[in-house]
Design a protein around this motif. Sequence first.
Motif, PDB file in Angstrom:
ATOM      1  N   THR A 167       0.829  -1.197   0.000  1.00 38.01           N
ATOM      2  CA  THR A 167       0.000   0.000   0.000  1.00 38.01           C
ATOM      3  C   THR A 167       0.865   1.249   0.000  1.00 38.01           C
ATOM      4  O   THR A 167       1.905   1.298   0.668  1.00 38.01           O
ATOM      5  CB  THR A 167      -0.953   0.032   1.218  1.00 38.01           C
ATOM      6  OG1 THR A 167      -1.706   1.260   1.188  1.00 38.01           O
ATOM      7  CG2 THR A 167      -0.216  -0.054   2.531  1.00 38.01           C
ATOM      8  N   THR A 168       0.438   2.263  -0.768  1.00 38.42           N
ATOM      9  CA  THR A 168       1.168   3.524  -0.860  1.00 38.42           C
ATOM     10  C   THR A 168       0.172   4.682  -0.839  1.00 38.42           C
ATOM     11  O   THR A 168      -1.033   4.500  -1.025  1.00 38.42           O
ATOM     12  CB  THR A 168       1.975   3.626  -2.164  1.00 38.42           C
ATOM     13  OG1 THR A 168       1.080   3.833  -3.266  1.00 38.42           O
ATOM     14  CG2 THR A 168       2.804   2.380  -2.407  1.00 38.42           C
ATOM     15  N   SER A 169       0.719   5.869  -0.683  1.00 39.46           N
ATOM     16  CA  SER A 169      -0.079   7.072  -0.801  1.00 39.46           C
ATOM     17  C   SER A 169      -0.300   7.384  -2.280  1.00 39.46           C
ATOM     18  O   SER A 169       0.069   6.604  -3.171  1.00 39.46           O
ATOM     19  CB  SER A 169       0.618   8.232  -0.089  1.00 39.46           C
ATOM     20  OG  SER A 169      -0.231   9.368  -0.036  1.00 39.46           O
ATOM     21  N   ILE A 170      -0.910   8.529  -2.544  1.00 38.89           N
ATOM     22  CA  ILE A 170      -1.131   8.946  -3.927  1.00 38.89           C
ATOM     23  C   ILE A 170       0.133   9.642  -4.438  1.00 38.89           C
ATOM     24  O   ILE A 170       1.096   9.840  -3.710  1.00 38.89           O
ATOM     25  CB  ILE A 170      -2.353   9.873  -4.045  1.00 38.89           C
ATOM     26  CG1 ILE A 170      -2.129  11.178  -3.270  1.00 38.89           C
ATOM     27  CG2 ILE A 170      -3.592   9.189  -3.527  1.00 38.89           C
ATOM     28  CD1 ILE A 170      -3.257  12.179  -3.439  1.00 38.89           C
ATOM     29  N   LEU A 198      -1.118  -4.618  -5.450  1.00 36.27           N
ATOM     30  CA  LEU A 198      -0.776  -3.213  -5.252  1.00 36.27           C
ATOM     31  C   LEU A 198      -2.024  -2.435  -4.866  1.00 36.27           C
ATOM     32  O   LEU A 198      -3.063  -2.529  -5.533  1.00 36.27           O
ATOM     33  CB  LEU A 198      -0.175  -2.632  -6.530  1.00 36.27           C
ATOM     34  CG  LEU A 198       1.010  -3.414  -7.117  1.00 36.27           C
ATOM     35  CD1 LEU A 198       1.519  -2.732  -8.381  1.00 36.27           C
ATOM     36  CD2 LEU A 198       2.127  -3.566  -6.097  1.00 36.27           C
ATOM     37  N   LEU A 199      -1.904  -1.650  -3.792  1.00 33.78           N
ATOM     38  CA  LEU A 199      -3.036  -0.879  -3.262  1.00 33.78           C
ATOM     39  C   LEU A 199      -2.632   0.591  -3.149  1.00 33.78           C
ATOM     40  O   LEU A 199      -2.483   1.132  -2.046  1.00 33.78           O
ATOM     41  CB  LEU A 199      -3.447  -1.432  -1.897  1.00 33.78           C
ATOM     42  CG  LEU A 199      -3.792  -2.927  -1.844  1.00 33.78           C
ATOM     43  CD1 LEU A 199      -4.028  -3.366  -0.409  1.00 33.78           C
ATOM     44  CD2 LEU A 199      -5.003  -3.237  -2.714  1.00 33.78           C
ATOM     45  N   PRO A 200      -2.452   1.279  -4.279  1.00 32.67           N
ATOM     46  CA  PRO A 200      -2.086   2.691  -4.216  1.00 32.67           C
ATOM     47  C   PRO A 200      -3.295   3.559  -3.865  1.00 32.67           C
ATOM     48  O   PRO A 200      -4.414   3.322  -4.325  1.00 32.67           O
ATOM     49  CB  PRO A 200      -1.598   2.990  -5.632  1.00 32.67           C
ATOM     50  CG  PRO A 200      -2.380   2.035  -6.497  1.00 32.67           C
ATOM     51  CD  PRO A 200      -2.533   0.785  -5.672  1.00 32.67           C
ATOM     52  N   GLY A 201      -3.047   4.578  -3.046  1.00 34.50           N
ATOM     53  CA  GLY A 201      -4.087   5.576  -2.846  1.00 34.50           C
ATOM     54  C   GLY A 201      -4.354   6.323  -4.141  1.00 34.50           C
ATOM     55  O   GLY A 201      -3.533   6.331  -5.054  1.00 34.50           O
ATOM     56  N   PRO A 242      -0.649  -0.705 -17.907  1.00 36.14           N
ATOM     57  CA  PRO A 242       0.051  -1.618 -18.822  1.00 36.14           C
ATOM     58  C   PRO A 242       0.966  -2.618 -18.132  1.00 36.14           C
ATOM     59  O   PRO A 242       1.371  -3.599 -18.764  1.00 36.14           O
ATOM     60  CB  PRO A 242       0.853  -0.668 -19.723  1.00 36.14           C
ATOM     61  CG  PRO A 242       1.013   0.570 -18.931  1.00 36.14           C
ATOM     62  CD  PRO A 242      -0.234   0.689 -18.112  1.00 36.14           C
ATOM     63  N   VAL A 243       1.294  -2.393 -16.862  1.00 36.93           N
ATOM     64  CA  VAL A 243       2.187  -3.324 -16.175  1.00 36.93           C
ATOM     65  C   VAL A 243       1.433  -4.168 -15.152  1.00 36.93           C
ATOM     66  O   VAL A 243       2.043  -4.857 -14.338  1.00 36.93           O
ATOM     67  CB  VAL A 243       3.358  -2.574 -15.500  1.00 36.93           C
ATOM     68  CG1 VAL A 243       4.264  -1.968 -16.551  1.00 36.93           C
ATOM     69  CG2 VAL A 243       2.860  -1.497 -14.541  1.00 36.93           C
ATOM     70  N   SER A 244       0.112  -4.131 -15.196  1.00 33.90           N
ATOM     71  CA  SER A 244      -0.716  -4.942 -14.295  1.00 33.90           C
ATOM     72  C   SER A 244      -1.476  -5.985 -15.101  1.00 33.90           C
ATOM     73  O   SER A 244      -1.933  -5.717 -16.221  1.00 33.90           O
ATOM     74  CB  SER A 244      -1.722  -4.062 -13.536  1.00 33.90           C
ATOM     75  OG  SER A 244      -1.065  -3.114 -12.714  1.00 33.90           O
ATOM     76  N   ALA A 248      -1.562 -19.210 -14.978  1.00 33.75           N
ATOM     77  CA  ALA A 248      -1.363 -18.771 -16.357  1.00 33.75           C
ATOM     78  C   ALA A 248      -1.519 -17.270 -16.530  1.00 33.75           C
ATOM     79  O   ALA A 248      -1.163 -16.732 -17.577  1.00 33.75           O
ATOM     80  CB  ALA A 248      -2.360 -19.487 -17.282  1.00 33.75           C
ATOM     81  N   GLY A 249      -2.043 -16.577 -15.524  1.00 31.96           N
ATOM     82  CA  GLY A 249      -2.334 -15.162 -15.711  1.00 31.96           C
ATOM     83  C   GLY A 249      -1.841 -14.261 -14.614  1.00 31.96           C
ATOM     84  O   GLY A 249      -2.188 -13.079 -14.583  1.00 31.96           O
ATOM     85  N   THR A 250      -1.008 -14.772 -13.720  1.00 34.88           N
ATOM     86  CA  THR A 250      -0.635 -13.986 -12.554  1.00 34.88           C
ATOM     87  C   THR A 250       0.399 -12.921 -12.882  1.00 34.88           C
ATOM     88  O   THR A 250       1.037 -12.936 -13.933  1.00 34.88           O
ATOM     89  CB  THR A 250      -0.132 -14.901 -11.417  1.00 34.88           C
ATOM     90  OG1 THR A 250      -0.135 -14.174 -10.202  1.00 34.88           O
ATOM     91  CG2 THR A 250       1.259 -15.430 -11.710  1.00 34.88           C
ATOM     92  N   GLY A 251       0.580 -12.010 -11.955  1.00 37.30           N
ATOM     93  CA  GLY A 251       1.485 -10.879 -12.104  1.00 37.30           C
ATOM     94  C   GLY A 251       1.046  -9.804 -11.126  1.00 37.30           C
ATOM     95  O   GLY A 251       0.444 -10.087 -10.087  1.00 37.30           O
ATOM     96  N   ALA A 252       1.351  -8.562 -11.444  1.00 41.56           N
ATOM     97  CA  ALA A 252       0.910  -7.462 -10.588  1.00 41.56           C
ATOM     98  C   ALA A 252      -0.589  -7.233 -10.769  1.00 41.56           C
ATOM     99  O   ALA A 252      -1.099  -7.220 -11.891  1.00 41.56           O
ATOM    100  CB  ALA A 252       1.673  -6.192 -10.925  1.00 41.56           C
ATOM    101  N   VAL A 253      -1.272  -7.048  -9.657  1.00 36.98           N
ATOM    102  CA  VAL A 253      -2.698  -6.717  -9.648  1.00 36.98           C
ATOM    103  C   VAL A 253      -2.851  -5.403  -8.887  1.00 36.98           C
ATOM    104  O   VAL A 253      -2.330  -5.256  -7.781  1.00 36.98           O
ATOM    105  CB  VAL A 253      -3.521  -7.829  -8.978  1.00 36.98           C
ATOM    106  CG1 VAL A 253      -4.940  -7.354  -8.711  1.00 36.98           C
ATOM    107  CG2 VAL A 253      -3.526  -9.083  -9.843  1.00 36.98           C
ATOM    108  N   THR A 254      -3.558  -4.446  -9.489  1.00 40.16           N
ATOM    109  CA  THR A 254      -3.691  -3.117  -8.899  1.00 40.16           C
ATOM    110  C   THR A 254      -5.144  -2.793  -8.591  1.00 40.16           C
ATOM    111  O   THR A 254      -6.004  -2.879  -9.474  1.00 40.16           O
ATOM    112  CB  THR A 254      -3.121  -2.038  -9.847  1.00 40.16           C
ATOM    113  OG1 THR A 254      -1.743  -2.305 -10.094  1.00 40.16           O
ATOM    114  CG2 THR A 254      -3.267  -0.655  -9.239  1.00 40.16           C
TER     115      THR A 254
END
Length: 656
Positions: free
Chosen positions: A114-117, A140-143, A174-176, A203-209
Amino acid sequence: MSPTSPANPGCPTRRLTTAQALVAFLARQYTERDGRRQRLISATWGIFGHGNVAGIGQALMEAGGGRSGGGNGGAGNGAAHRMPYLQGRNEQAMVHAAVGYARQSGRLSAHAVTTSIGPGATNLVTGAALATINRLPVLLLPGDTFATRPADPVLQQLEVEYAGDVSVNDCLRPVSRYFDRITRPEALIPAALQAMRVLADPAGTGAVTLALPQDVQAEAYDWPEEFFAERDWHVRRPAPDTHELEAAVRAVRSARRPLIVAGGGIRHSAAEETLAAFTAATRIPVASTQAGKGALRHDHPADVGGIGHTGTATADELARTADLVIGIGTRFSDFTTASGTLFANPAVRVLHLNITGFDAHKLAALPLVADARAGLEALTAALAGRGYRVDPAYETEYTGAKEAWEERVEASFATPDPTARPTQTQVLGLLDALVTEDDILINAAGSLPGDLHKLWRTRSRDQYHVEYGYSCMGYEIPAAIGVLLAAEGRTPRRPVWALVGDGTYLMNPTEIVTAVQENLPLKLVVLQNHGYASIGGLSESVGAERFGTAYRHRDADGGFTGPPLPVDLAANAASLGMRVLRATTVDDLRTALSEARDAGGPTCVYVETETPDTVSGPPPAQAWWDVPVAETASRPAAVKAREEYDRQVAARRRHL
């Protein structure tokens, strides 16, 4: 009496903020594969700012955010449903730590971040790209800026004239592998379920936002209790299609010089023993990509080492003459294929076992779309009754070539003068003599990945941890922390080594502070060679004459040929809380490495390395890599480099 959900009449509800609901939901998600069950999201990394401190930050506190758990807060968390919190120092580094954890956990367990904005969110992009390229799960849990737009713009808001709904978090699209912005509390329910689906999908994992507007994080809602029920996500092992399997069997049976290219999919599938059984039955040699190294132990008769630009002479010569290349769980990157020049036999065909159809069809391959272990088991069984085994002469050829290569490894590792300053390959040789199958080595960039791929003798399936999909400088230290966390609870704890050059160290040393805070026995080896050694060598080979690659003072002409910069990285590591062992000779280094291995807290070994000669240095590249050279130039070095480039590129082929 509990209120009921308007969406699900009769279902009890719980009133929580969106952030509290998300944390409570995450703490109850599990993966299951082969009868083994574990938390899907086992901890959350975080750096707090105004975009997440009152939302996710407050929710993590209520969820028992210490590593050992905490109170039983408003989210209704019992001991089994606490959400441990990990404090990072750099947002990109937190993602790297989460990726290291996920890889060590076999992609069955992951961390959230988790991050701020604003800058906190955009700092996630590099880590997200690394995760997605390497097919490793991270949440990923960005503000995000206000969904209700009470003031416009707010602090750190990107204003886009043509689109009012765009924020800096859109850089993560594009990177999620999955992206959603939660603009209403109730929208979290389908988005959270989709996020878990992707994270658990081999088969489909990676970064999730999941982008979280700061006002929505703090907004309360009556959540259906069933949203917080424990949920198991089965990690499937898809079996191969019957038609594709039969085509694969025919291809293998007709091959006279087959070669397996083992990729990271073997590790993700835990297919190492299955691969060993397949090679025992067929005697097909196995070369490995960076991600696949360790699929077989270095002393397994069928293991012929790394393949491609950073590969061994044994593997690369087999690749040039192979009539069937059997890829297993690889992306067939340009380093593996030597930019399309390595598989040179005019009659060569490619068979590719991969869990994704996208990868399985690369190089016009015969696809065998399946889980690596399930596919190998099926292929082994299908071949068992048909008597296939490579010709004994072929087996004798590659085992003899492997023995000859081992002599070159020994020459690189040899330390004839114990009072001399060690070369980089001698550093690896001293480590090689020290470690056991328990040790884990982590690296990602510089000249070390090439030396390790050619020379390192991998002793266990997970000892070799080189991130070369994104080759991201600064990955090593935080990834080592993630690996240590994944191995937490084991007694004694496995030794984890982060190997970095000075250029990489300067990119991202911040998580040393986290290792110190958590008292993690990170073993950091810093090799000081005063510049970008890898790119310096590449620069010289492409006619750029090492321009801009040395860490030196400017000279009278404005160049960088003056004395080395008076930078003391050992003192820097010590200032961040590490115990530092300085080594100046081979003997010093041998002692320091042994002491670091036995240390119970974070320890740094610092050594200045010597430029190697042709014997003590690493073997040269055994295959080409395409880095385009200036087509016109006035300097002789570039002209000569272009001539060599034109000669090499003429050998490239497209597999059709």
